[in-house]
Design a protein around this motif. Structure first.
Motif, short mmCIF file in Angstrom:
data_model
loop_
_atom_site.label_atom_id
_atom_site.label_comp_id
_atom_site.label_asym_id
_atom_site.label_seq_id
_atom_site.Cartn_x
_atom_site.Cartn_y
_atom_site.Cartn_z
N ALA A 133 0.83 -1.20 0.00
CA ALA A 133 0.00 0.00 0.00
C ALA A 133 0.87 1.26 0.00
N PRO A 134 0.42 2.33 -0.64
CA PRO A 134 1.17 3.60 -0.60
C PRO A 134 1.32 4.09 0.83
N LEU A 135 2.43 4.77 1.09
CA LEU A 135 2.70 5.30 2.42
C LEU A 135 2.27 6.76 2.48
N ASN A 136 1.27 7.06 3.28
CA ASN A 136 0.73 8.41 3.41
C ASN A 136 0.55 8.77 4.88
N PRO A 137 1.65 8.89 5.63
CA PRO A 137 1.52 9.16 7.07
C PRO A 137 0.87 10.51 7.33
N LEU A 138 0.09 10.57 8.43
CA LEU A 138 -0.59 11.81 8.82
C LEU A 138 0.17 12.56 9.90
N SER A 139 1.18 11.94 10.48
CA SER A 139 1.89 12.54 11.60
C SER A 139 3.38 12.63 11.30
N TYR A 140 4.07 13.49 12.06
CA TYR A 140 5.53 13.59 11.93
C TYR A 140 6.20 12.28 12.34
N TYR A 141 5.60 11.57 13.28
CA TYR A 141 6.11 10.26 13.68
C TYR A 141 6.14 9.31 12.48
N GLY A 142 5.00 9.24 11.76
CA GLY A 142 4.95 8.39 10.58
C GLY A 142 5.89 8.85 9.49
N LEU A 143 6.02 10.17 9.34
CA LEU A 143 6.94 10.72 8.34
C LEU A 143 8.38 10.31 8.62
N SER A 144 8.77 10.33 9.89
CA SER A 144 10.13 9.93 10.25
C SER A 144 10.40 8.48 9.87
N LYS A 145 9.40 7.63 10.05
CA LYS A 145 9.55 6.22 9.68
C LYS A 145 9.69 6.06 8.17
N LYS A 146 8.87 6.80 7.44
CA LYS A 146 8.91 6.73 5.97
C LYS A 146 10.27 7.17 5.43
N ILE A 147 10.84 8.21 6.02
CA ILE A 147 12.14 8.71 5.56
C ILE A 147 13.22 7.65 5.73
N ILE A 148 13.28 7.05 6.92
CA ILE A 148 14.33 6.05 7.16
C ILE A 148 14.11 4.81 6.30
N GLU A 149 12.86 4.40 6.11
CA GLU A 149 12.59 3.28 5.21
C GLU A 149 13.16 3.58 3.82
N GLY A 150 12.95 4.79 3.35
CA GLY A 150 13.43 5.16 2.02
C GLY A 150 14.94 5.04 1.89
N TYR A 151 15.66 5.49 2.91
CA TYR A 151 17.11 5.40 2.87
C TYR A 151 17.58 3.95 2.95
#
Length: 303
Positions: free
Chosen positions: A133-151
């Protein structure tokens, strides 16, 4: 059998502690990073008072101890964290993580990252939600996870690092903090036992997927021991329960009446989180503990 030298970043936190308990008997020699030097070493476990910001020191530890697996449990954010918290997390954890990946990019290391299945998908139309599923976090917490996953994907694709991304649902268990900051079941148990008011954001209809910390640790251990790599797994129960459902279960188990207060709903809260765990069950023999049994065991341990 060769000993697996394993480094756990955030090894004394809620998830890190559970992993330590289960891995120390699984042919792993564990190195745990801690926030102070008050922990005592024991057989197969060594504590290191090293911050994740001390990238050079961590890189030296990985080299000197022949680390083959890194488990990243460290995080300073919660779903309600604001931009100022995210800004600090970027400096104190996200950028150091990227720097560490770059330091070890040519080593054949399995990097296990605890992301979040609870917030990283956002409000998704397909429930239960699977790993594609596409990653569309609503919070900064979720955004931080998405960033590290990407790296992690970048370094796995271009260098020798291998990754294993774990997206857990909402873990709960007896070692969880009960301060009301994070962990709905632990917070409600603590407050209902002590006759404290329980604040609900919204009308209590928000649905979450809950998993015991022991189930989460066991499933992670199985994936690590199989050396599954360059994959992402949801780890949850595959079932959803509203906040009011959870409170009713706790009330029935404790025979106590909750004192509920209701506040306005928050836009950072995903409406429904139920994880599709078919991929996990295709890899290991996983059956989650039912919610009623998990909460009853939790209550018995703390009462």
């Amino acid at each position: 059998m060769k000993v697996n030298n394993t480094l756990i970043l955030g090894g004394t936190g809620f998830i890190g502690s559970a992993l330590t308990k289960i891995l120390k008997n699984e042919n792993h020699y564990l190195h745990l990073t801690v926030r102070d030097g008050k922990y005592s070493d024991e057989p197969n476990i060594k504590h290191h008072n090293i911050s994740i910001k001390a990238v050079d020191a961590l890189a030296d530890l990985i080299e000197n101890e022949d680390i083959s697996t890194i488990i990243h449990c460290a995080s300073n954010l919660i779903p309600s964290s604001q931009f100022v918290d995210f800004y600090a997390e970027n400096e104190n954890l996200i950028l150091p993580t990227i720097s560490l990946l770059d330091k070890i990019k040519n080593k054949e290391i399995l990097y296990v990252y605890f992301s979040s299945g609870g917030v990283i998908y956002g409000n998704h139309a397909n429930i239960p939600t699977n790993e594609t599923a596409p990653l569309n976090p609503l919070s900064y917490y979720g955004l931080s996870k998405k960033i590290i996953e990407g790296y992690l994907h970048f370094y796995s694709s271009n260098f020798k690092i291998n990754h294993l991304i774990i997206r857990p649902s909402n873990p709960y268990g007896s070692d969880q903090h009960k301060d009301g900051v994070q962990g709905f079941i632990a917070t409600v148990l603590h407050k209902i036992i002590n006759g404290m008011p329980i604040e609900i954001w919204g009308d209590g209809s928000i649905i979450r997927d809950y998993i015991t910390i022991d189930d989460l640790a066991w499933a992670t251990k199985e994936l690590i021991n199989k050396r599954v790599q360059n994959e992402t797994f949801n780890i949850g129960s595959g079932d959803g329960h509203s906040l009011l459902d959870v409170i009713n279960v706790i009330s029935n188990i404790t025979s106590l009446t909750p004192n509920l207060t209701f506040s306005s709903a928050r836009n950072i809260d995903v409406k429904t989180v139920i994880l599709d765990i078919k991929k996990l069950q295709g890899e290991i023999n996983f059956i989650a503990t039912p919610l009623v049994d998990g909460i009853r065991n939790f209550y018995q341990k703390i009462s």
